[in-house]
Design an enzyme around this catalytic site. Structure first.
Site, PDB file in Angstrom:
ATOM      1  N   HIS A  65      31.693  32.214  35.931  1.00  0.00           N
ATOM      2  CA  HIS A  65      33.043  31.920  36.439  1.00  0.00           C
ATOM      3  C   HIS A  65      33.367  30.490  35.984  1.00  0.00           C
ATOM      4  CE1 HIS A  65      32.893  35.322  39.390  1.00  0.00           C
ATOM      5  NE2 HIS A  65      31.589  35.073  39.287  1.00  0.00           N
ATOM      6  N   PHE A  66      34.204  30.367  34.980  1.00  0.00           N
ATOM      7  CA  PHE A  66      34.527  29.035  34.453  1.00  0.00           C
ATOM      8  C   PHE A  66      35.851  28.485  35.006  1.00  0.00           C
ATOM      9  CE2 PHE A  66      31.692  29.089  30.343  1.00  0.00           C
ATOM     10  CZ  PHE A  66      30.568  28.987  31.144  1.00  0.00           C
ATOM     11  N   ASN A  97      38.245  36.650  38.289  1.00  0.00           N
ATOM     12  CA  ASN A  97      38.846  36.142  39.539  1.00  0.00           C
ATOM     13  C   ASN A  97      39.248  34.678  39.423  1.00  0.00           C
ATOM     14  OD1 ASN A  97      36.066  35.680  39.440  1.00  0.00           O
ATOM     15  ND2 ASN A  97      35.877  35.525  41.652  1.00  0.00           N
ATOM     16  N   HIS A 239      23.985  40.943  39.781  1.00  0.00           N
ATOM     17  CA  HIS A 239      23.232  40.116  40.750  1.00  0.00           C
ATOM     18  C   HIS A 239      22.574  40.860  41.917  1.00  0.00           C
ATOM     19  CE1 HIS A 239      27.138  40.382  42.665  1.00  0.00           C
ATOM     20  NE2 HIS A 239      27.656  39.338  42.073  1.00  0.00           N
ATOM     21  N   ASP A 313      25.600  34.012  37.044  1.00  0.00           N
ATOM     22  CA  ASP A 313      26.701  34.020  38.009  1.00  0.00           C
ATOM     23  C   ASP A 313      27.149  32.581  38.297  1.00  0.00           C
ATOM     24  OD1 ASP A 313      28.660  34.930  39.729  1.00  0.00           O
ATOM     25  OD2 ASP A 313      27.305  35.347  41.394  1.00  0.00           O
TER      26      ASP A 313
END
Length: 448
Positions: A65-66, A97, A239, A313
């Site tokens: 998630h960057f 997201n 995950h 993650d």
């Protein structure tokens, strides 16, 4: 213009279950030759002496998630891809997201445009599914995008897909690889109410794995697998965090033939619930870090082939956000810079071989996502390569953390191994803690 040529000499090459001494010749973006000994044919060949170092394929992180667009106070594609390169991660797949969410083709293309401009590593994105965007999902070209991401446990905005009819419809209708976050919402809500009634907002963080419990994970994962079997969908479960879930997966067939696959993340292999007292909300993740027994069972399933991939993650938040009471502290933490050093530390501790680290972090993500010509050290493949020194200890501290958020759950940890060089598409982009001013990143392509 003549293509640049690089010759890496005297390396110990880790690839496809073997460690062997050899040289690698890179021409332009591609590995031209791998041999026991290669001589430079001309004076303008750039020679890198890798004596005493190991060379691995560039790592492919299938879940990050960057935070761009919309959440750039936490991170950007530029800052986090830079940290990834320093950690030997040469390709990433980023999640939907963000704000706005990546749930239309238009928003997806906007992300690709940002990455083309600013990413230091190779990139692709997941398209996001919701309760009401099946029409958009069906427009996604599977040769162009990593896959579809569905949140089956609570998420930001309306990304929770909690309508069983919609879910089945998505599974039936798309030939995209479907990646899922599995936690059962009803179970979590009931558990949360119990602890909130007792403690209010300041629930001790050690109860996080009891709120986001084993049962919540298993219930959701088993339902998703049932649905995949019923519909024939290609399912990848992100995950895993519990030992119980590992029983849902098989090692009976080769990865390339599996329709149902699984991943484990660095934090679930490293931490356990015994660390909450010391680390607090810094190790608050969803799904939660659970017991030492869960951790051991995850390791067992990873090593015996029921779990296919190790990922991060990577999900940064500002320190200020993380320093809140339980209910206000967001879940997630930054990991891309420290994932490979952490797994190499596990190699030093005798938990995993170098060959297995490469299998789970390089080869298998490439096979699973059908990434074109990456994830292996092979002639004709893109030269995404990482040189590591296994015997130069360093300690994670504020001065060497590269994440935009400026903190790491590994702060104070001493790793025995470090990444010394990262090659991306044939270009040396990182050497001895310095970044080269070279634009080499490419969009990932898929052979589907």
């Amino acid at each position: 213009m003549k293509e640049k040529t690089t010759l890496i000499k005297n390396a110990k090459i880790v690839n496809e279950g073997k460690v062997f001494s050899g040289d690698i010749l890179i021409e332009g973006e591609i590995i031209k030759q791998i041999d026991e000994s290669i001589s430079a044919k001309s004076a303008d060949v750039n020679i890198v002496d890798a004596e005493g170092k190991y060379i691995l394929p560039g790592i492919i992180d299938d879940q990050v998630h960057f935070r761009e667009p919309g959440l750039t106070e936490k991170a950007t594609i530029a800052t986090e891809s830079r940290a990834a390169i320093a950690g030997g991660i040469t390709s990433f797949i980023e999640m939907p997201n963000t704000n706005p969410q990546t749930t239309t083709i238009e928003k997806l293309e906007e992300k690709f445009a940002i990455a083309a401009e600013t990413s230091l590593a190779n990139y692709s994105f997941m398209f996001g599914g919701t309760n009401d965007n099946l029409d958009e999902i069906l427009k996604v070209d599977k040769t162009n995008v990593a896959g579809l991401k569905l949140f089956l446990g609570s998420s930001t905005g309306n990304m929770l897909v909690d309508n069983p009819e919609v879910l089945e419809n998505i599974f039936k209708s798309t030939d995209l690889l479907i990646s899922v976050h599995c936690e059962d919402e009803g179970t979590i809500k009931a558990n949360f109410k119990k602890y909130h009634d007792e403690y209010g907002d300041d629930i001790p963080v050690k109860y996080h794995p009891l709120i986001r419990s084993e049962e919540a994970c298993y219930l959701s994962s088993s339902k998703a697998i049932e649905l995949a079997k019923k519909t024939g969908a290609r399912l990848h479960i992100f995950h895993l965090s519990t030992g119980k879930e590992t029983s849902l997966f098989s090692n009976k067939i080769p990865l390339k033939d599996k329709k149902i696959t699984a991943e484990v993340c660095i934090h679930h292999l490293w931490f356990s619930d015994e660390d909450y007292d010391k680390k607090g909300t810094l190790i608050k993740w969803n799904p939660a870090v659970k017991t030492a027994s869960d951790r051991e069972q995850l390791w067992k399933a990873l090593l015996d082939g029921r779990i296919d991939v190790i990922a991060t993650d990577h999900a940064p938040h500002t320190k200020q956000e993380k320093d809140n009471v339980y209910t206000k502290a967001p879940s997630g933490g930054p990991l891309v810079q420290h994932a490979l050093p952490a797994m190499l530390e596990m190699y030093h501790r005798g938990k995993i071989s170098l060959e297995k680290v490469v299998e789970k972090m390089c080869h298998n993500p490439a096979i699973l996502f059908q990434v074109e010509k990456r994830g292996f050290i092979k002639e004709g493949y893109f030269a995404d390569l990482v040189l590591v020194d296994l015997n130069t200890p360093w300690t994670v501290n504020k001065d060497n953390i590269l994440y935009k958020c400026g903190w790491s759950p590994f702060e104070g940890t001493t790793f025995r191994s470090r990444v010394t060089h990262t090659f991306l598409n044939g270009s040396l982009v990182y050497q001895n803690a310095e970044f080269k001013n070279v634009k080499a990143a490419k969009r990932l392509t898929f052979t589907r």
